[in-house]
Design a protein around this motif. Structure first.
Motif, PDB file in Angstrom:
ATOM      1  N   GLU A 186      -6.880  -3.331  -7.497  1.00  0.00           N
ATOM      2  CA  GLU A 186      -7.212  -4.196  -6.353  1.00  0.00           C
ATOM      3  C   GLU A 186      -8.547  -4.924  -6.537  1.00  0.00           C
ATOM      4  O   GLU A 186      -9.402  -4.891  -5.647  1.00  0.00           O
TER       5      GLU A 186
ATOM      6  N   HIS B 224      -1.836  -5.644  -3.487  1.00  0.00           N
ATOM      7  CA  HIS B 224      -0.748  -5.518  -2.526  1.00  0.00           C
ATOM      8  C   HIS B 224      -0.443  -6.885  -1.919  1.00  0.00           C
ATOM      9  O   HIS B 224       0.406  -7.002  -1.057  1.00  0.00           O
TER      10      HIS B 224
ATOM     11  N   ASN C 223       0.842  -1.187   0.000  1.00  0.00           N
ATOM     12  CA  ASN C 223       0.000   0.000   0.000  1.00  0.00           C
ATOM     13  C   ASN C 223       0.881   1.242   0.000  1.00  0.00           C
ATOM     14  O   ASN C 223       1.889   1.294   0.683  1.00  0.00           O
ATOM     15  N   GLY C 224       0.508   2.208  -0.825  1.00  0.00           N
ATOM     16  CA  GLY C 224       1.270   3.447  -0.872  1.00  0.00           C
ATOM     17  C   GLY C 224       2.478   3.391  -1.786  1.00  0.00           C
ATOM     18  O   GLY C 224       3.271   4.316  -1.836  1.00  0.00           O
TER      19      GLY C 224
ATOM     20  N   ASN D   5      -9.452  -7.689  -3.868  1.00  0.00           N
ATOM     21  CA  ASN D   5      -9.645  -7.281  -2.483  1.00  0.00           C
ATOM     22  C   ASN D   5     -11.092  -7.547  -2.065  1.00  0.00           C
ATOM     23  O   ASN D   5     -12.020  -7.074  -2.690  1.00  0.00           O
TER      24      ASN D   5
ATOM     25  N   THR E 128      -1.979   2.816  -7.438  1.00  0.00           N
ATOM     26  CA  THR E 128      -3.213   3.517  -7.785  1.00  0.00           C
ATOM     27  C   THR E 128      -2.919   4.787  -8.567  1.00  0.00           C
ATOM     28  O   THR E 128      -3.571   5.069  -9.576  1.00  0.00           O
TER      29      THR E 128
ATOM     30  N   ASP F 223     -11.916   1.821  -8.229  1.00  0.00           N
ATOM     31  CA  ASP F 223     -12.265   1.666  -6.821  1.00  0.00           C
ATOM     32  C   ASP F 223     -13.665   1.084  -6.740  1.00  0.00           C
ATOM     33  O   ASP F 223     -14.634   1.735  -7.148  1.00  0.00           O
TER      34      ASP F 223
END
Lengths: 261, 298
Positions: free
Chosen positions: B154, B186, B36-37, B157, B41, B80
């Motif tokens: 994602e 991730h 993440n990060g 997820n 995205t 998203d």
């Protein structure tokens, strides 16, 4: 559940027939109109506008002083919910793209963001006109059942009717503008209601009152009540240019310059 | 086809995406992997025209995404799964997309079936959806226009193991028909199960890229013994670079043959000796992403 449903072969290398046709503005406006009504909040808001119009019309038709029970006056009152509450639908049409984050879907399908804003304006204007038509029909019914001995109580000057339409359409455009400028539902709705009051209050300051007459939304009030004079029109047009132009300009700038959040 | 060329994006002076270059060819499923990060995205948003790169360029089907006249008919996007209006019914959300891109609304029901959203679920408002259901709705939304490229952020997820198997089948099928897929995650095991090519990103930089076989063959040998200390000494004695593996034992930068010989030399009884495979990939991912893939760590 056909495998065909995800067949990418149909579009091999170049764009197969019809796939690269840009969606027309009319279609996009129709989609926006649908988006205004197909959510729970949108649906109840629209129903609320119709309900309040009904209440306003019949209270005026049945309970107002007799010389107020005219078609023209009933319609004027019936249009208040359309002019005041319906723009909230316009606000949400834009701001919910951020509040509900649907911008990620909408702009993926229509990357020309200004075009989407125009579609929202068109959808909002159609909505305002439909609401006006409903108010008109209800006002006819209301006038028919109200008792009024005066012979001319059905009269509605064409000029006043056109002003009614200007009133509801511009109110909707202001709403869409506020939604676009603030990109967030709650602040947009609050400011949409508070700013006009604040401007009107400024008008009570003697030194400012001359200027405020030209920029406060009070300049728009005669639109539904009387056939306006040239001076009144001048004030109304200046006020409209500011109240529609500034939010829309800010909204357009934010929409096209910034990354979509 | 999806291309990123020296793509860079800075937020407040910090490069969130730093000189990222990769390509996704038709017929492949590319997994975009990173913690993440890491910038996944942001990279995907730049590819889809939501975000403007500070330098470099991103393209889809040989041009900028924003230039596509009716992008939904060429590229399916899911950035998203939660980005849907909570007060709208699931089916209606798809119908709006179909109408926007000029696709027959009948296709919406085909797709609801394809992604396994029952009629009763499709009638519910999206607010009531679980994350897994939102993902399925988002996949359906991406597929409505019969695109040739899929860009999914994602997507696994919130899916249960059955859902992951389903998505794997769906995306493999899509790629086998000539489609191009880029999906981010991730979690290594998600990407590992679905993708056939990997692009690994850490702190905004691409740290490894290639087919799974290429990355796996780089990942060395996994060896275990009951007497771990003795094994460590034996490997060091043979001059082999070894690190303790997450799951126990050692990851050795050498062929199994050389590792076995080293163990024999040290008189250590092995309980496991094999190419590292997934365990190695996991270690690779872990190393690459935790210290930004500094050289010599691999």
């Amino acid at each position: 559940m056909s495998a065909h449903a995800i067949d990418p072969n149909e579009m091999t290398t170049a764009a197969p027939a019809g796939r690269d046709r840009k969606p027309g503005l009319a279609r996009l406006a129709k989609v926006e109109l649908r988006k205004a009504a197909d959510t729970r909040s949108g649906f109840w808001l629209l129903l609320g506008v119709v309900g309040l119009t009904l209440v306003a019309v019949f209270i005026t038709a049945l309970l107002a002083h007799e010389d107020q029970r005219t078609f023209n006056h009933i319609l004027s009152n019936g249009l208040q919910p359309v002019g005041i509450l319906l723009p909230v639908v316009g606000i949400l049409l834009v701001s919910s793209e951020w509040s509900q984050r649907t911008a990620l879907v909408s702009f993926a399908l229509v990357p020309e963001r200004a075009r989407l804003l125009v579609a929202k304006l068109l959808g909002g204007i159609v909505l305002a006109l439909v609401a006006t038509a409903i108010a008109l029909v209800l006002s006819v019914l209301g006038t028919a059942i109200s008792s009024n001995s005066a012979s001319d109580h059905w009269s509605l000057p064409l000029g006043l009717f056109l002003q009614d339409i200007v009133y509801v359409v511009t109110a909707m455009i202001v709403g869409v503008g506020f939604g676009a400028a603030l990109q967030s539902s709650a602040p947009a709705i609050v400011l949409y209601f508070v700013l006009p009051v604040a401007f009107a209050a400024l008008g009570s300051i003697h030194a400012l009152s001359g200027v405020i007459d030209w920029i406060s939304t009070e300049a728009l009030e005669p639109l539904t009540t009387e056939v306006m004079s040239g001076h009144q029109w001048a004030q109304a047009l200046v006020a409209l240019a500011l109240w529609m132009g500034i939010p829309l300009a800010i909204g357009l700038w934010r929409l096209t310059q910034r990354d979509v959040g | 086809m999806i291309e990123a060329e020296q793509l860079t994006k800075r937020f407040g002076g910090r490069a969130v995406v730093d000189d990222v270059t990769f390509r996704c060819e038709p017929g492949t499923v590319t997994g975009f992997l990173g913690p993440n990060g890491a910038g996944k995205t942001t990279t995907m948003r730049m590819i889809c025209g939501f975000s403007t790169p500070d330098s470099g360029r991103a393209g889809v089907l040989g041009g900028e995404y924003r230039r596509l006249p009716n992008p939904g008919r060429r590229v399916g996007v899911l950035l998203d799964a939660s980005a849907q209006h909570g007060g709208r019914r699931g089916r209606e959300a798809l119908a709006i997309s179909a109408q926007t891109m000029g696709v027959d609304e009948k296709r919406v029901d085909d797709l609801l079936g394809l992604v396994g959203l029952e009629k009763s679920a499709a009638r519910k408002r999206v607010r009531q959806y679980s994350l897994g259901m939102r993902q399925r709705l988002g996949i359906a939304n991406a597929l409505i226009g019969e695109p040739e490229v899929l860009i999914l952020d994602e997507p696994a997820n919130g899916l249960d193991p059955e859902g992951m198997r389903w998505m794997r089948g769906l995306l493999r099928d899509f790629a086998e028909r000539g489609g191009t897929v880029l999906l981010s995650s991730h979690l290594l095991h998600e990407v590992d199960a679905i993708a056939d090519r990997l692009v690994i990103i850490g702190s905004g930089k691409i740290v490894a890229e290639g087919s799974k076989e290429e990355l796996l063959s780089d990942s060395g040998t996994l060896v275990r013994a009951d007497d771990g200390e003795a094994l460590g000494r034996a490997l060091a004695g043979a001059g082999l670079a070894a690190r303790e593996s997450e799951g126990g034992g050692f990851l050795v930068d050498a062929e199994p043959r050389a590792v076995g010989a080293a163990a024999q030399g040290g008189g250590v009884a092995l309980v496991h000796l094999a190419p590292a495979g997934d365990a190695g990939l996991e270690q690779l991912f872990f190393d690459l992403t935790t210290d930004n893939g500094s050289e010599g760590d691999k």
